[in-house]
Design a protein around this motif. Sequence first.
Motif, PDB file in Angstrom:
ATOM      1  N   ASN A  56      -8.179   1.895  -0.379  1.00 20.02           N
ATOM      2  CA  ASN A  56      -8.487   3.178   0.262  1.00 20.02           C
ATOM      3  C   ASN A  56      -8.987   2.976   1.690  1.00 20.02           C
ATOM      4  O   ASN A  56      -8.643   3.748   2.588  1.00 20.02           O
ATOM      5  N   TYR A 112      -5.956   2.165   3.830  1.00 15.81           N
ATOM      6  CA  TYR A 112      -5.197   3.388   4.106  1.00 15.81           C
ATOM      7  C   TYR A 112      -5.872   4.223   5.180  1.00 15.81           C
ATOM      8  O   TYR A 112      -5.218   4.786   6.054  1.00 15.81           O
ATOM      9  N   SER A 166      -5.366   2.559   8.587  1.00 16.62           N
ATOM     10  CA  SER A 166      -3.980   2.622   9.070  1.00 16.62           C
ATOM     11  C   SER A 166      -3.504   4.057   9.285  1.00 16.62           C
ATOM     12  O   SER A 166      -2.408   4.276   9.773  1.00 16.62           O
ATOM     13  N   VAL A 180      -2.537   6.149   7.104  1.00 16.83           N
ATOM     14  CA  VAL A 180      -1.416   6.491   6.232  1.00 16.83           C
ATOM     15  C   VAL A 180      -1.622   7.885   5.642  1.00 16.83           C
ATOM     16  O   VAL A 180      -0.690   8.653   5.490  1.00 16.83           O
ATOM     17  N   THR A 194      -4.276   8.082  -0.805  1.00 19.22           N
ATOM     18  CA  THR A 194      -5.257   7.267  -1.518  1.00 19.22           C
ATOM     19  C   THR A 194      -4.530   6.261  -2.415  1.00 19.22           C
ATOM     20  O   THR A 194      -3.319   6.370  -2.636  1.00 19.22           O
ATOM     21  N   PHE A 225      -0.862   6.549  -4.122  1.00 16.12           N
ATOM     22  CA  PHE A 225       0.159   5.515  -3.953  1.00 16.12           C
ATOM     23  C   PHE A 225       0.867   5.249  -5.276  1.00 16.12           C
ATOM     24  O   PHE A 225       2.084   5.088  -5.314  1.00 16.12           O
ATOM     25  N   SER A 235       2.460   2.227   3.817  1.00 15.39           N
ATOM     26  CA  SER A 235       1.544   2.179   2.674  1.00 15.39           C
ATOM     27  C   SER A 235       1.752   0.898   1.871  1.00 15.39           C
ATOM     28  O   SER A 235       0.787   0.314   1.367  1.00 15.39           O
ATOM     29  N   CYS A 268      -0.103  -1.976   3.402  1.00 17.87           N
ATOM     30  CA  CYS A 268      -1.525  -1.989   3.032  1.00 17.87           C
ATOM     31  C   CYS A 268      -1.721  -2.667   1.683  1.00 17.87           C
ATOM     32  O   CYS A 268      -2.674  -3.441   1.505  1.00 17.87           O
TER      33      CYS A 268
END
Length: 142
Positions: free
Chosen positions: A23, A26, A29, A31, A34, A38, A106, A109
Amino acid sequence: MDYKNNVGRFVGRIHNLMTKRLNLFYKESEVGITAEQFRLFTHLWESDGISQQQLCVPLNRDKAAVTRMVDILEKEGYIKRESDASDRRINLLFLTKKGKDIERESTKCVEKLLKLAVQNFSQKEKEELERLLKKMIQNLDK
């Protein structure tokens, strides 16, 4: 039984730490999703157009929880719902362009998280850990 030092406690702690860290990645970044979202996205990236009901089992969530998650993702423009032509009671979920576009970032990450989790492991240790975790899953998934 040692309540602080057992496999169940360790696996649970790893899960919590990985979710927290993902988290954070994310958020950094930008994105915009959560870790739990994802998990939903991975099913749509593999099978766009599945029903909400089909997500309950792999996400280990009831219908109401999946509906809440879908409501949020639809409101944020990541997915859209369409009624099934053969049964209007069934909602099919489809990724929008925005939902498709976040897959790469994502996933980066997640890859960063997995790399961090085993950063000081040898290749042999990584393989052994994977083997043992798969064995635990087989033991429990009966």
